[in-house]
Scaffold this motif. Sequence first.
Motif, short mmCIF file in Angstrom:
data_model
loop_
_atom_site.label_atom_id
_atom_site.label_comp_id
_atom_site.label_asym_id
_atom_site.label_seq_id
_atom_site.Cartn_x
_atom_site.Cartn_y
_atom_site.Cartn_z
N ARG A 483 0.87 -1.41 -0.17
CA ARG A 483 0.10 0.01 -0.01
C ARG A 483 1.03 1.21 -0.24
NH1 ARG A 483 -3.79 2.01 5.24
NH2 ARG A 483 -1.93 0.63 6.19
N GLY A 531 -2.34 -7.60 -5.24
CA GLY A 531 -2.32 -6.52 -4.38
C GLY A 531 -1.69 -6.56 -2.98
N ARG A 532 -1.71 -8.15 -2.66
CA ARG A 532 -0.91 -8.17 -1.14
C ARG A 532 0.08 -9.10 -1.27
NH1 ARG A 532 -6.09 -9.95 0.09
NH2 ARG A 532 -5.45 -11.88 1.17
N ASN A 677 -6.55 -2.25 -1.05
CA ASN A 677 -6.45 -3.01 -1.97
C ASN A 677 -7.59 -3.42 -2.76
OD1 ASN A 677 -3.80 -2.95 -1.82
ND2 ASN A 677 -3.76 -4.87 -0.80
N PRO A 686 -5.88 -1.96 -10.39
CA PRO A 686 -4.87 -2.14 -9.25
C PRO A 686 -3.74 -1.23 -9.16
CG PRO A 686 -4.84 -4.00 -10.83
CD PRO A 686 -5.74 -3.13 -11.20
#
Length: 933
Positions: A483, A531-532, A677, A686
Amino acid sequence: MTPQIEELNQRLQELHGRTQDTPIYNPVFQLGLELSRDLESGRKSLKDIDGLVSALECEGLQARALKLDRMLEPLDAGENLAAFGKRDGEDFAAYSARWSNPMLHIVFTAHPTFLLTPAQSKAVAKAASEGDAKGDNVCTAPHERTQITLDSEHDAAMEAMSRAQAARDRAVRHIYETAKENWPGEWKTLKPTPTRLATWVGYDMDGRTDIGWNTSIRYRLSEKAERLTSYAAMLAALAPDLSAKLVNAAKHAGDMAALFGKDMGDPAALSRAANSLTANHPDKMISLGPVIEELEKLAGDADDDTAIEFLTAAAAMRADGLGMGWIHFRVNSSQLQNAIRRRLDPESKLDIASQAALNAIRTAIEEIQPLDSNFAALAIESSTAIRQFLAMQQILRHVDADAPIRMLIAECEQPQTVLAALYFGKLFGIEDKIDVSPLFETETALEHGGRFLDALLAEEEFRKYAKMRGRIAIQTGFSDAGRFVGQIPASLAIERLQGRLAEAMEANELTPEHGADVAALIFNTHGESMGRGAHPVSMKDRLEWPLSPWARRRFARRGIRLEPEVSFQGGDGYLWFGTPELALATIARIAENPPGECDPDVPTDLFYRRTDLSLDFYRAIRRVQNMHLVSATYSRAITAFGLGLLNDTGSRRSRRQSDLSADRNMSLRQIRAIPHNAILQQLGYPVNVIAGFGTAADTNREEIAEMLSESERGRQLLRLLRSADALASIKTVAAYGELFNSAYWASRPYRGTEEHLTDACLTLADYLTKDDRTGVFRRLASRLRVDALHLHRLLDAIPGSREAWGVPIPDREQKRRSIGLLQSLRLALLQHMMLKIVQVPVFSRSNDISREDVMEMVFTLRIDDALAQLRRAFPTSFPSIDDYAIDEPSDYPDGGDQGYEVIRRDYIEPIERAYALVLRISTAIANEFGAHG
């Protein structure tokens, strides 16, 4: 695909064709307008929209099952067990060494990713397991959501861990069978532990206040009871007396868990529970050592098949101990710092980051006198951090004396914080049983992590502790890092940090060369979405992404043993273990790509040789990501709908509570990483994966293109990027801004096309003249478009990057069409809600909530709050005159006032139904992405 969906697909393709003539034309918004007109004219109803959403939901669930199948294939048990066989030329010593240490520690965490209902999760897992991912059976599970509680999360974690245990048992049996066939005189000496399991569900105190100390004790005891029961079942037919002993121990643990489930605020209840647990009892078992010894003795005297069963049970006990696995407590660094101040600096004169504080903690550790404690001390302790150490002391003393406990420290940026944890470990006499693990995830931690490790390992007390424990444990997190830094820069920063750990261990004589037997335990807490930090293309990429071959070689070349560890987060992560077939396939893919292994002698990848290019490339991507993070435009766009586009997916709050004014100025730092996210997914792009990659290459495109194409790490970066880009749509980002475009609403009923909406449209047009969101989304979309153009120029400069070696994205076009239709349907539903709210009759101001406030609640998708206010303003349940036994007659009420039933029917209920569909669309979109957030 239904005829209606096919028709909408064709229409969307037609609209996309218009962008060739008018580049700024927005087909997603146009289809949303057409659907909105159908809905507002009555040509379509919310029931019709429900049918379309259901069909697309089905596609999303099928996509989820297909991804599981694709990542884990083959699912045949025989093929998967072969992964645990003998390698060519391997002797018994090598085979034994390969399986004696876990190839991976698997941690079941409970971050808020329980996107699917329990029924949907089971249907997806079943479809993937049975090779029926494209069938309709996956779509029959009800979508109605139930409340997610800590208990339900814990139950789901235990179910997944149970299937993981069973899969590991199958692997262990195969390991023994292979050894028996190849080394008949030695095989019974094997002590395999192919994987180790752990959990922090119920023990993670970072960011939450709803987990009491007794919750953790209750869970630990209930896990003990469950695991003892399963051990007993393994031995019921082979060693009934021993099985009965384990059954009695399980019942005792279960009884203790029930006692700690009572109100521990009652001193009498606490005293009863504590005294019952700590008392000597014939069924109290705190070590499996004697049981394991007995099993190994029985195996020595048994026939081969029976011996394998005894040894498999012993292996399970060695791996898990008296629980479903090891446990991880987690606190925040600030909690530890506050606790150490109470002990060493009650007047708060010391700066915890200062050398004086470091000296004070050093001295305190050297002079410490261990303290005993009991459950009463635990109950009255107010410090969260100290409470965790007291709980660990009681668990090690009265629940499981063998299994070590991890102490994870979030936002840990100073060596003093780790030494504070060592201080409390020594203070309560458990330093030999806990592994203190700092988390590197924030911008500061990643930037200064190397210096942190140098300073920490230079501390004599820490080195003594590391040698005693036989490992140094660190945690690297991909959620907050992704992030605040961007997912690709975060991954590259994390691998450099991992390499720095290897260097620091060597510099401080913690390697075999210096006679030290100290492993490096690296816990990578990524999630399931790109996204993680989870690579979506293959299991090989997924396992290499958080702990790259380059980082592994840094340890291998120094002779340092790696203990890789990774999390499987929440409902998304538990799907990998959703059935026995999936669980076995998951650990088989891990066995084929062991995260702790590498060839130390391979030539260095070009990405790391050309640091003149790769470091500049990394820094340039990070600059773009940082530009977005600090940009008011990005922040306003991401928070334009608050968290209203997201379902509740966990028991932990996604953000702090705030009022309407705060919602209008919400900071990105108020939103946790996973919801952040998830919002990016829902808005269609994204950003924290894609942004910056193209821009970073613009000044030196040809050389960077060559480096990426010739480097395996570079190609891995591109595979991640292409997977994200295949699902991304900048047009969708722009479309959400048009919902707040005053000119759009003023023009919509132009030329008499929707005369019945004229007043509502004009009200919206007037209200939105002062709204900034249209401009915000347009500016963000423009920035993303410029960056995307640079990206596609880079991809065009890389031969074969789109097809040959890049791994094609399965069902790419179908996914894009499905997401496009879902976004257009949601835009129509959001317009429906906006039109309905401005048509609600004016009501009196109540409790400082005005009609405009309720409108803004709808615009930011605080729908539950808005509906509550509307129901208060327009009640439909009134006292009836017939409720009263009054003798005197009355002609009033005469039926002339129908109450507010019409308002509820025409406005309140449609808003509620539309919003329910909006949230179902959110689930479907996340399924197309493969995970929530």
